[in-house]
Write a protein that holds these residues in place. Structure first.
Motif, PDB file in Angstrom:
ATOM      1  N   ASN A 189      -0.178  12.537  -6.427  1.00 15.45           N
ATOM      2  CA  ASN A 189      -0.340  12.870  -5.006  1.00 15.45           C
ATOM      3  C   ASN A 189       0.623  12.118  -4.102  1.00 15.45           C
ATOM      4  OD1 ASN A 189      -2.655  14.764  -4.978  1.00 15.45           O
ATOM      5  ND2 ASN A 189      -3.760  13.053  -5.874  1.00 15.45           N
ATOM      6  N   SER A 190       1.553  11.370  -4.694  1.00 12.88           N
ATOM      7  CA  SER A 190       2.525  10.633  -3.896  1.00 12.88           C
ATOM      8  C   SER A 190       3.561  11.602  -3.324  1.00 12.88           C
ATOM      9  CB  SER A 190       3.211   9.563  -4.737  1.00 12.88           C
ATOM     10  OG  SER A 190       3.977  10.151  -5.771  1.00 12.88           O
ATOM     11  N   GLN A 195       0.816  -1.219   0.000  1.00 10.49           N
ATOM     12  CA  GLN A 195       0.000   0.000   0.000  1.00 10.49           C
ATOM     13  C   GLN A 195       0.849   1.268   0.000  1.00 10.49           C
ATOM     14  OE1 GLN A 195      -3.860  -1.008   2.571  1.00 10.49           O
ATOM     15  NE2 GLN A 195      -2.003  -1.811   3.534  1.00 10.49           N
ATOM     16  N   HIS A 196       2.179   1.117  -0.184  1.00  7.95           N
ATOM     17  CA  HIS A 196       3.113   2.237  -0.339  1.00  7.95           C
ATOM     18  C   HIS A 196       3.300   3.039   0.943  1.00  7.95           C
ATOM     19  CE1 HIS A 196       2.433   1.107  -4.459  1.00  7.95           C
ATOM     20  NE2 HIS A 196       1.179   1.454  -4.368  1.00  7.95           N
ATOM     21  N   GLN A 224      -5.977   0.646  -3.260  1.00  8.74           N
ATOM     22  CA  GLN A 224      -5.174   1.789  -3.680  1.00  8.74           C
ATOM     23  C   GLN A 224      -3.754   1.419  -4.098  1.00  8.74           C
ATOM     24  OE1 GLN A 224      -6.768   4.654  -4.096  1.00  8.74           O
ATOM     25  NE2 GLN A 224      -8.577   3.596  -3.301  1.00  8.74           N
ATOM     26  N   SER A 225      -3.466   0.146  -4.214  1.00 11.38           N
ATOM     27  CA  SER A 225      -2.111  -0.277  -4.557  1.00 11.38           C
ATOM     28  C   SER A 225      -1.791   0.035  -6.010  1.00 11.38           C
ATOM     29  CB  SER A 225      -1.940  -1.773  -4.311  1.00 11.38           C
ATOM     30  OG  SER A 225      -0.684  -2.211  -4.791  1.00 11.38           O
ATOM     31  N   ARG A 226      -0.749   0.802  -6.229  1.00 10.97           N
ATOM     32  CA  ARG A 226      -0.348   1.109  -7.600  1.00 10.97           C
ATOM     33  C   ARG A 226       0.119  -0.147  -8.327  1.00 10.97           C
ATOM     34  NH1 ARG A 226       1.234   5.931  -4.906  1.00 10.97           N
ATOM     35  NH2 ARG A 226       3.315   5.198  -4.369  1.00 10.97           N
ATOM     36  N   ASN A 278      -3.983   9.747 -10.344  1.00  7.86           N
ATOM     37  CA  ASN A 278      -4.262  10.501  -9.116  1.00  7.86           C
ATOM     38  C   ASN A 278      -3.307  10.082  -8.003  1.00  7.86           C
ATOM     39  OD1 ASN A 278      -6.381  11.737 -10.430  1.00  7.86           O
ATOM     40  ND2 ASN A 278      -7.943  10.371  -9.591  1.00  7.86           N
ATOM     41  N   SER A 279      -3.040   8.788  -7.908  1.00  3.97           N
ATOM     42  CA  SER A 279      -2.129   8.287  -6.882  1.00  3.97           C
ATOM     43  C   SER A 279      -0.707   8.761  -7.127  1.00  3.97           C
ATOM     44  CB  SER A 279      -2.180   6.752  -6.851  1.00  3.97           C
ATOM     45  OG  SER A 279      -1.295   6.227  -5.888  1.00  3.97           O
ATOM     46  N   ASN A 329      -7.265   6.578 -11.891  1.00  4.34           N
ATOM     47  CA  ASN A 329      -7.014   6.336 -10.469  1.00  4.34           C
ATOM     48  C   ASN A 329      -5.513   6.249 -10.191  1.00  4.34           C
ATOM     49  OD1 ASN A 329      -9.748   6.294  -9.911  1.00  4.34           O
ATOM     50  ND2 ASN A 329      -9.915   4.061 -10.014  1.00  4.34           N
ATOM     51  N   LEU A 330      -4.818   5.594 -11.079  1.00  2.00           N
ATOM     52  CA  LEU A 330      -3.369   5.462 -10.939  1.00  2.00           C
ATOM     53  C   LEU A 330      -2.692   6.823 -11.033  1.00  2.00           C
ATOM     54  CD1 LEU A 330      -0.970   3.514 -10.687  1.00  2.00           C
ATOM     55  CD2 LEU A 330      -1.069   3.206 -13.170  1.00  2.00           C
TER      56      LEU A 330
END
Length: 387
Positions: free
Chosen positions: A298-299, A69-70, A264-266, A294-295, A291-292
């Protein structure tokens, strides 16, 4: 993964499959070792005499989940604690190195390479110093050698990479010879077997070079179904293997299953997006790529490489869906990225795809423009007649 990910969490598979700059030898090394080497954490709990308690098992599982989940800081804290609790066992050092490799792959950076080398060497040294028949220590040993091989291959030291990689796979094979029920080890063996056969498929007619792709898939699937700690890691790798084998429908099903556990896992978002695209389900692919994206944006770290890849694939989906204005917006966002010369070179293939996409959109705009003008003129004439 791109990435094409270890966890691998990997990505990145995108990175492994799309980087056309790499030499054929490097492609061979990275492909056959991919599942063990990319994306992070591969294994899991020490059943030896030094750390058999349920608390350790629980901590490792939490650390793996945090990596997927980073949440790398949380995972690092857990694995650092393992190195302090079991200073003479490879377990903590291995997980620290695996987490760092996962993070570097996820963010597409070498920022933590020095720490990675230190922990991977400690894992190997601690495993080599153990005299007891500890299968999990052997597992960390073999996997750590493969991680080291990947790192060396990526940095151009191919002879060392080949030597360490083959040594690591040999240890994993020795484990299952001792205990055929050690399901987690089949993950690395199966992945190696598939990619080795895939890269040598033109020579499979020779007597000494067999086609082990089908068997390799089954071995990886075995870890997905029966592995206690490599289940989701093997699942991620299985997605990319199935995509390579032309089985996009099954790859997509596994990606969706992974996202049910880690929404939410990339790592699984990449797999779902690429699988949906391969199935020509462009609406689903566009949703996953969005979705990817956006992740990624925002990382905690800037990641222009993965942002470029994601926006490009999203734009290609939007083109297929006829959403040309939205596709053009993604292209404009790509053009606004301040890419270094290193990244431009690394993205050579994708930049060529971008040029082709721009050309197609420009041609479509020329075709649609006269049509729109004709419709407008017809509407005006009709209005005048009614008046």
């Amino acid at each position: 993964m791109t990435a094409k990910n270890s966890v691998t969490f990997s990505f990145c598979a995108e990175k492994c499959f799309d980087n056309s700059r790499q030499s054929m030898l490097f492609q061979f090394i990275t492909s056959i070792l991919y599942s063990i080497l990319v994306m992070g954490v591969v294994a899991e709990f020490c059943y030896g005499q030094t750390c058999p308690d349920a608390k350790t098992d629980s901590l490792i599982q939490i650390g793996i989940a945090q990596s997927i989940q980073h949440n790398y800081s949380q995972a690092e804290s857990i694995f650092q604690n393992l190195t302090e609790t079991y200073p003479d066992h490879p377990i903590g050092y291995f997980f620290m190195a695996a987490m760092l490799q996962s993070k570097m792959s996820d963010y597409e950076t070498d920022r933590w390479s020095e720490d990675f080398r230190r922990y991977i060497r400690l894992a190997i040294d601690k495993a080599e110093n153990r005299k007891t028949q500890d299968l999990w220590a052997m597992f960390y040993h073999g996997s750590a050698l493969c991680y080291l091989a990947f790192y060396e291959g990526r940095n151009g030291d191919y002879l060392k990479a080949i030597n360490h990689g083959f040594s690591g796979i040999a240890i994993l094979k020795k484990i299952v010879n001792i205990d055929p029920e050690f399901h987690d080890a089949y993950f690395g063996i199966g992945s190696y077997q598939y990619w080795r056969s895939q890269k040598t498929r033109l020579l499979n007619w020779l007597p000494l070079i067999s086609d082990g792709r089908a068997e390799g898939i089954e071995l990886v699937r075995r870890s997905v179904e029966l592995g206690r700690y490599t289940r989701y890691i093997a699942m991620s790798e299985l997605i990319w293997i199935l995509l390579d084998a032309g089985e996009a429908d099954e790859a997509y099903a596994w990606a969706v299953r992974g996202l049910k556990q880690f929404p939410q896992s990339r790592f699984f978002l990449w797999g779902a997006a690429k699988s949906a695209y391969a199935m020509e389900n462009f609406a689903a692919a566009a949703s996953y790529f969005q979705n990817l994206l956006n992740s990624i944006v925002n990382s905690p770290m800037d990641n222009d490489y993965n942002e470029f890849l994601c926006r490009l694939k999203l734009a290609q989906c939007l083109e297929k869906l006829g959403k040309l204005a939205e596709a053009s917006h993604q292209i404009a966002m790509i053009d606004s990225l301040a890419l270094s010369e290193k990244l431009k070179n690394k993205l050579k293939k994708q930049r060529s795809e971008l040029t082709q996409l721009k050309s197609r959109l420009a041609n479509l705009a020329k075709i649609e423009s006269p049509i729109a003008s004709s419709v407008l003129e017809h509407q005006l004439a009709d209005k005048q007649r009614r008046q």
